[in-house]
Scaffold this motif. Structure first.
Motif, PDB file in Angstrom:
ATOM      1  N   GLU A  35     -14.421  61.364  54.453  1.00  0.00           N
ATOM      2  CA  GLU A  35     -15.326  61.606  55.582  1.00  0.00           C
ATOM      3  C   GLU A  35     -14.681  61.313  56.938  1.00  0.00           C
ATOM      4  OE1 GLU A  35     -16.597  59.602  53.007  1.00  0.00           O
ATOM      5  OE2 GLU A  35     -18.043  60.966  52.092  1.00  0.00           O
ATOM      6  N   ASP A  36     -13.782  60.325  56.982  1.00  0.00           N
ATOM      7  CA  ASP A  36     -13.161  59.980  58.264  1.00  0.00           C
ATOM      8  C   ASP A  36     -12.320  61.127  58.807  1.00  0.00           C
ATOM      9  OD1 ASP A  36     -14.328  57.464  58.157  1.00  0.00           O
ATOM     10  OD2 ASP A  36     -12.610  56.584  57.119  1.00  0.00           O
ATOM     11  N   ALA A  37     -11.502  61.718  57.954  1.00  0.00           N
ATOM     12  CA  ALA A  37     -10.670  62.857  58.382  1.00  0.00           C
ATOM     13  C   ALA A  37     -11.546  64.065  58.706  1.00  0.00           C
ATOM     14  CB  ALA A  37      -9.666  63.210  57.302  1.00  0.00           C
ATOM     15  N   ALA A  38     -12.606  64.256  57.917  1.00  0.00           N
ATOM     16  CA  ALA A  38     -13.512  65.376  58.172  1.00  0.00           C
ATOM     17  C   ALA A  38     -14.193  65.220  59.526  1.00  0.00           C
ATOM     18  CB  ALA A  38     -14.559  65.474  57.063  1.00  0.00           C
ATOM     19  N   GLN A  39     -14.623  64.004  59.832  1.00  0.00           N
ATOM     20  CA  GLN A  39     -15.281  63.761  61.118  1.00  0.00           C
ATOM     21  C   GLN A  39     -14.323  64.026  62.276  1.00  0.00           C
ATOM     22  OE1 GLN A  39     -17.273  60.004  61.425  1.00  0.00           O
ATOM     23  NE2 GLN A  39     -17.690  60.252  63.600  1.00  0.00           N
ATOM     24  N   LYS A  40     -13.086  63.611  62.123  1.00  0.00           N
ATOM     25  CA  LYS A  40     -12.081  63.830  63.170  1.00  0.00           C
ATOM     26  C   LYS A  40     -11.873  65.331  63.405  1.00  0.00           C
ATOM     27  CE  LYS A  40      -7.216  63.180  64.006  1.00  0.00           C
ATOM     28  NZ  LYS A  40      -6.004  63.232  63.223  1.00  0.00           N
ATOM     29  N   ASP A  41     -11.736  66.101  62.315  1.00  0.00           N
ATOM     30  CA  ASP A  41     -11.538  67.551  62.446  1.00  0.00           C
ATOM     31  C   ASP A  41     -12.762  68.233  63.044  1.00  0.00           C
ATOM     32  OD1 ASP A  41      -8.951  67.506  61.533  1.00  0.00           O
ATOM     33  OD2 ASP A  41      -9.439  68.161  59.495  1.00  0.00           O
ATOM     34  N   LEU A  42     -13.944  67.810  62.629  1.00  0.00           N
ATOM     35  CA  LEU A  42     -15.170  68.421  63.151  1.00  0.00           C
ATOM     36  C   LEU A  42     -15.360  68.105  64.630  1.00  0.00           C
ATOM     37  CD1 LEU A  42     -17.541  67.844  60.127  1.00  0.00           C
ATOM     38  CD2 LEU A  42     -16.783  70.053  61.010  1.00  0.00           C
ATOM     39  N   GLU A  43     -15.017  66.906  65.043  1.00  0.00           N
ATOM     40  CA  GLU A  43     -15.125  66.571  66.467  1.00  0.00           C
ATOM     41  C   GLU A  43     -14.150  67.400  67.294  1.00  0.00           C
ATOM     42  OE1 GLU A  43     -14.642  62.334  66.417  1.00  0.00           O
ATOM     43  OE2 GLU A  43     -16.780  62.001  66.015  1.00  0.00           O
ATOM     44  N   GLU A  44     -12.954  67.620  66.764  1.00  0.00           N
ATOM     45  CA  GLU A  44     -11.973  68.460  67.462  1.00  0.00           C
ATOM     46  C   GLU A  44     -12.470  69.911  67.530  1.00  0.00           C
ATOM     47  OE1 GLU A  44      -8.472  69.600  69.460  1.00  0.00           O
ATOM     48  OE2 GLU A  44      -9.378  67.632  69.128  1.00  0.00           O
ATOM     49  N   ALA A  45     -13.037  70.403  66.436  1.00  0.00           N
ATOM     50  CA  ALA A  45     -13.582  71.765  66.422  1.00  0.00           C
ATOM     51  C   ALA A  45     -14.735  71.885  67.413  1.00  0.00           C
ATOM     52  CB  ALA A  45     -14.050  72.134  65.021  1.00  0.00           C
ATOM     53  N   ASN A  46     -15.564  70.858  67.489  1.00  0.00           N
ATOM     54  CA  ASN A  46     -16.687  70.873  68.429  1.00  0.00           C
ATOM     55  C   ASN A  46     -16.191  70.853  69.872  1.00  0.00           C
ATOM     56  OD1 ASN A  46     -19.458  70.914  69.003  1.00  0.00           O
ATOM     57  ND2 ASN A  46     -19.488  68.705  69.272  1.00  0.00           N
ATOM     58  N   ARG A  47     -15.078  70.172  70.119  1.00  0.00           N
ATOM     59  CA  ARG A  47     -14.497  70.159  71.465  1.00  0.00           C
ATOM     60  C   ARG A  47     -13.963  71.538  71.841  1.00  0.00           C
ATOM     61  NH1 ARG A  47      -9.854  69.993  73.834  1.00  0.00           N
ATOM     62  NH2 ARG A  47      -8.634  69.880  71.922  1.00  0.00           N
ATOM     63  N   LEU A  48     -13.358  72.228  70.869  1.00  0.00           N
ATOM     64  CA  LEU A  48     -12.784  73.547  71.138  1.00  0.00           C
ATOM     65  C   LEU A  48     -13.859  74.617  71.325  1.00  0.00           C
ATOM     66  CD1 LEU A  48      -9.841  73.510  68.597  1.00  0.00           C
ATOM     67  CD2 LEU A  48      -9.659  73.423  71.078  1.00  0.00           C
ATOM     68  N   VAL A  49     -14.881  74.563  70.474  1.00  0.00           N
ATOM     69  CA  VAL A  49     -15.966  75.543  70.535  1.00  0.00           C
ATOM     70  C   VAL A  49     -17.289  74.767  70.576  1.00  0.00           C
ATOM     71  CG1 VAL A  49     -17.026  77.534  69.423  1.00  0.00           C
ATOM     72  CG2 VAL A  49     -14.578  77.167  69.203  1.00  0.00           C
ATOM     73  N   PRO A  50     -17.701  74.345  71.775  1.00  0.00           N
ATOM     74  CA  PRO A  50     -18.909  73.524  71.876  1.00  0.00           C
ATOM     75  C   PRO A  50     -20.159  74.265  71.395  1.00  0.00           C
ATOM     76  CG  PRO A  50     -17.770  73.669  73.991  1.00  0.00           C
ATOM     77  CD  PRO A  50     -17.098  74.607  73.045  1.00  0.00           C
TER      78      PRO A  50
END
Length: 82
Positions: A35-50
């Protein structure tokens, strides 16, 4: 996980494509119980495509799962010290 990571290494990738690859990799990480790595990737994706609905929804699910895991760990460890 491997294919999504490979997609991120492609040159000249757009932010939308990078966000999609991060989202797919996060789904793989969720399946692998990371979950930690998934959260990091999802936050980065959310930053790229809000405000991408799928990313926001999955990010909320991961945060909830991480909070529940932390709560269970806290309860388990509290028994050791009482």
């Amino acid at each position: 996980l491997r294919y999504a990571s490979a997609a991120l290494d492609v040159a000249d990738i757009t932010d939308a494509e990078k966000a999609k690859a991060l989202y797919r990799r996060a789904l793989a990480e969720i399946g692998l119980k990371d979950e930690d790595a998934a959260q990091k990737d999802l936050e980065e994706a959310n930053r790229l495509v809000p405000n991408d609905a799928a990313v926001v929804k999955e990010l909320a699910v991961v945060k909830k799962a991480a909070a529940e895991r932390a709560k269970k760990e806290k309860a388990a460890y509290s028994k050791f010290f009482s």
